[in-house]
Design a protein around this motif. Structure first.
Motif, PDB file in Angstrom:
ATOM      1  N   SER A  50       0.858  -1.186   0.000  1.00  0.00           N
ATOM      2  CA  SER A  50       0.000   0.000   0.000  1.00  0.00           C
ATOM      3  C   SER A  50       0.895   1.237   0.000  1.00  0.00           C
ATOM      4  O   SER A  50       2.059   1.178   0.401  1.00  0.00           O
ATOM      5  CB  SER A  50      -0.890   0.004   1.241  1.00  0.00           C
ATOM      6  N   LEU A  51       0.342   2.349  -0.448  1.00  0.00           N
ATOM      7  CA  LEU A  51       1.124   3.592  -0.475  1.00  0.00           C
ATOM      8  C   LEU A  51       1.579   3.989   0.924  1.00  0.00           C
ATOM      9  O   LEU A  51       2.685   4.458   1.129  1.00  0.00           O
ATOM     10  CB  LEU A  51       0.283   4.716  -1.086  1.00  0.00           C
ATOM     11  N   ILE A  52       0.705   3.762   1.905  1.00  0.00           N
ATOM     12  CA  ILE A  52       1.046   4.120   3.288  1.00  0.00           C
ATOM     13  C   ILE A  52       2.216   3.282   3.795  1.00  0.00           C
ATOM     14  O   ILE A  52       3.161   3.794   4.384  1.00  0.00           O
ATOM     15  CB  ILE A  52      -0.182   3.921   4.219  1.00  0.00           C
ATOM     16  N   GLU A  53       2.173   1.984   3.499  1.00  0.00           N
ATOM     17  CA  GLU A  53       3.248   1.105   3.967  1.00  0.00           C
ATOM     18  C   GLU A  53       4.568   1.462   3.276  1.00  0.00           C
ATOM     19  O   GLU A  53       5.616   1.502   3.910  1.00  0.00           O
ATOM     20  CB  GLU A  53       2.880  -0.360   3.705  1.00  0.00           C
ATOM     21  N   THR A  68      10.338  -6.242  -7.765  1.00  0.00           N
ATOM     22  CA  THR A  68      11.721  -5.752  -7.796  1.00  0.00           C
ATOM     23  C   THR A  68      11.750  -4.231  -7.669  1.00  0.00           C
ATOM     24  O   THR A  68      12.593  -3.672  -6.948  1.00  0.00           O
ATOM     25  CB  THR A  68      12.400  -6.154  -9.121  1.00  0.00           C
ATOM     26  N   ILE A  69      10.820  -3.569  -8.341  1.00  0.00           N
ATOM     27  CA  ILE A  69      10.767  -2.105  -8.297  1.00  0.00           C
ATOM     28  C   ILE A  69      10.510  -1.622  -6.866  1.00  0.00           C
ATOM     29  O   ILE A  69      11.170  -0.721  -6.363  1.00  0.00           O
ATOM     30  CB  ILE A  69       9.677  -1.577  -9.261  1.00  0.00           C
ATOM     31  N   GLU A  70       9.558  -2.274  -6.207  1.00  0.00           N
ATOM     32  CA  GLU A  70       9.262  -1.902  -4.812  1.00  0.00           C
ATOM     33  C   GLU A  70      10.467  -2.147  -3.906  1.00  0.00           C
ATOM     34  O   GLU A  70      10.784  -1.327  -3.037  1.00  0.00           O
ATOM     35  CB  GLU A  70       8.061  -2.701  -4.302  1.00  0.00           C
ATOM     36  N   LEU A  71      11.130  -3.281  -4.112  1.00  0.00           N
ATOM     37  CA  LEU A  71      12.306  -3.597  -3.304  1.00  0.00           C
ATOM     38  C   LEU A  71      13.351  -2.492  -3.439  1.00  0.00           C
ATOM     39  O   LEU A  71      13.911  -2.025  -2.451  1.00  0.00           O
ATOM     40  CB  LEU A  71      12.906  -4.944  -3.735  1.00  0.00           C
ATOM     41  N   ASN A  72      13.583  -2.072  -4.690  1.00  0.00           N
ATOM     42  CA  ASN A  72      14.572  -1.006  -4.918  1.00  0.00           C
ATOM     43  C   ASN A  72      14.157   0.302  -4.260  1.00  0.00           C
ATOM     44  O   ASN A  72      14.999   1.085  -3.833  1.00  0.00           O
ATOM     45  CB  ASN A  72      14.796  -0.801  -6.415  1.00  0.00           C
ATOM     46  N   GLN A  73      12.832   0.520  -4.167  1.00  0.00           N
ATOM     47  CA  GLN A  73      12.357   1.764  -3.559  1.00  0.00           C
ATOM     48  C   GLN A  73      12.580   1.815  -2.042  1.00  0.00           C
ATOM     49  O   GLN A  73      12.722   2.878  -1.467  1.00  0.00           O
ATOM     50  CB  GLN A  73      10.867   1.956  -3.860  1.00  0.00           C
TER      51      GLN A  73
END
Lengths: 277, 277
Positions: free
Chosen positions: A15-18, A88-93
């Motif tokens: 989620s955006l909040i998390e 992968t994109i989230e992990l990098n973020q």
């Protein structure tokens, strides 16, 4: 267009909040206000299991999976740690490295206090003063665990312990012993009330052999390590009972702080383990 | 509009060609094709003067000036090193750090060969194998100079020596002793023809005391240090006459590579300097 769309489709599971919360933990301010930190990588998180310092939640990337990572995920699952697959994109973020290892975990910052329980177990304390390089701080924590130090203290002018680079270079050692930030006044009290002797690394000190000859086997010790350029702060140096330096060629002004601290810890360790034989 | 223009006006003193050349030195490819590297910061460049390893050219930023920096600039001027003032923006463009110290210098990569002249002077060699972390490589070079090593060799799977992070963490020590990359075959030849004994850091080796007891005072030594996780490459380990490990608590799998290498160098140094007394 269709092809473009397919390429752009990623599995977004946070989620955006998390995500915002996790990203805030990349900053000191975020970590301090939330009292949480992130630790990343297979090897580091294997240590968290070994030391039973379990995370609140684990985020992992299926696309980066391999046998060792799957084993680790299964162990967290058995310990009932919530596991969240991410892209992968989230992990990098949420990572501070470019080449992550596919797993990152959220931990509570332990609320240690310098109370009787912590102190009464500690015979050997490492004090990090003025150490601003996170790699050096993490390496010193790793050496501390290797050489039988019971407790690591840091002063307010040292790098924050839960900085991702400190966590990484500790190689998981920070899960194996208590590490806590203290006020200078606490150190004065500690020395007086708990009867610790303070051994300070100082370029103008005695050689290792001479300095250690002043110690008795039963002595409770605080080893204080400062920065390479500026050394220990004056107030800490004033507390020193013994000043210690490592003899080396004059070709070099000083050793790296992590190297110097580790060499002294190793000498103290040798002395105690040889005495026991 | 006028105000905007004034803000945007910076003293551009580097030609586009020169800037492009300097920026190319931030990459391994650029350094290897040009045989040049950059070294940055007051302390590092003071060491280049102390060791008389003078740069081809010095770039400095007047806006960042202070007494220590001016003294350094004057020293380079006396040595007839060309000095080029540049703007803060230009400095940031050719630096790999965010918080530069206002000075950066261009050096030739020395064309050392592993010839008789270099070897005949060397009694103690440090071999860096598989060391991929630039901070560890630089720290090991610094400890090498501190503990009387004559020559540092690196294998092709170690980090490139002129990487800015290696240069920085060597704290100028790389100006004080020869550091060169070699092929594995050169090492085999070196061992045979020049009669070196190879001491390999290895978690399955003998303890420091036991390992060093096999050495004679006159022995020429190569100390081989590998990566923390994977250790030395098999071909290097095969060359080892003695394998050496540092005893520590099992709580930690291994020490940091720079710490382990420095502790062994320190033990070898102690042994030789104590023998001399």
């Amino acid at each position: 267009l269709n092809f473009e769309n397919r390429k752009a489709r990623v599995i977004v599971t946070l989620s955006l909040i998390e995500k915002k919360k996790l990203r805030s933990l990349l900053t000191k301010k975020g970590r301090e206000s939330r009292r949480e930190f992130l630790a990343e990588g297979v090897r580091l998180l294997e240590e968290s299991i070994r030391w039973h310092r379990l995370p609140r939640k684990v985020y992992y990337c299926r696309a980066r999976s391999n046998e060792r990572l799957e084993t680790l995920i299964n162990q967290f699952d058995k310990e009932a740690v919530p596991i969240q697959p991410i892209s992968t994109i989230e992990l990098n973020q949420i990572s501070d490295t470019l080449a992550g290892q596919g797993i990152i975990a959220l931990f509570d910052i332990p609320q240690h206090n310098l109370d009787k329980a912590v102190i009464s177990d500690a015979k050997m304390i490492l004090l990090l003063d003025n150490i601003s390089d996170p790699g050096n701080a993490g390496t010193l924590i790793r050496s501390a665990l290797a050489f039988g130090i019971d407790l690591v203290l840091t002063t307010s002018n040292a790098v924050e312990i839960y900085n991702p680079k400190v966590v990484r270079s500790s190689a998981g050692a920070m899960f194996g012993l208590p590490v806590l930030a203290i006020e200078p006044t606490a150190l004065v009290r500690l020395k007086k009330e708990e009867n610790f002797r303070v051994l300070a690394a100082d370029l103008r000190g005695e050689t290792v052999d001479a300095a250690l000859s002043h110690l008795k086997e039963k002595d409770n010790l605080i080893l204080a390590i400062g920065a390479e350029a500026s050394g220990l702060t004056a107030s800490i140096l004033k507390l020193a009972d013994i000043r210690i330096r490592i003899p080396h060629e004059k070709a070099v002004e000083s050793l790296n702080a992590a190297v110097a601290g580790s060499i002294i810890m190793k000498e103290l360790y040798n002395r105690r383990t040889v005495d026991k034989r």
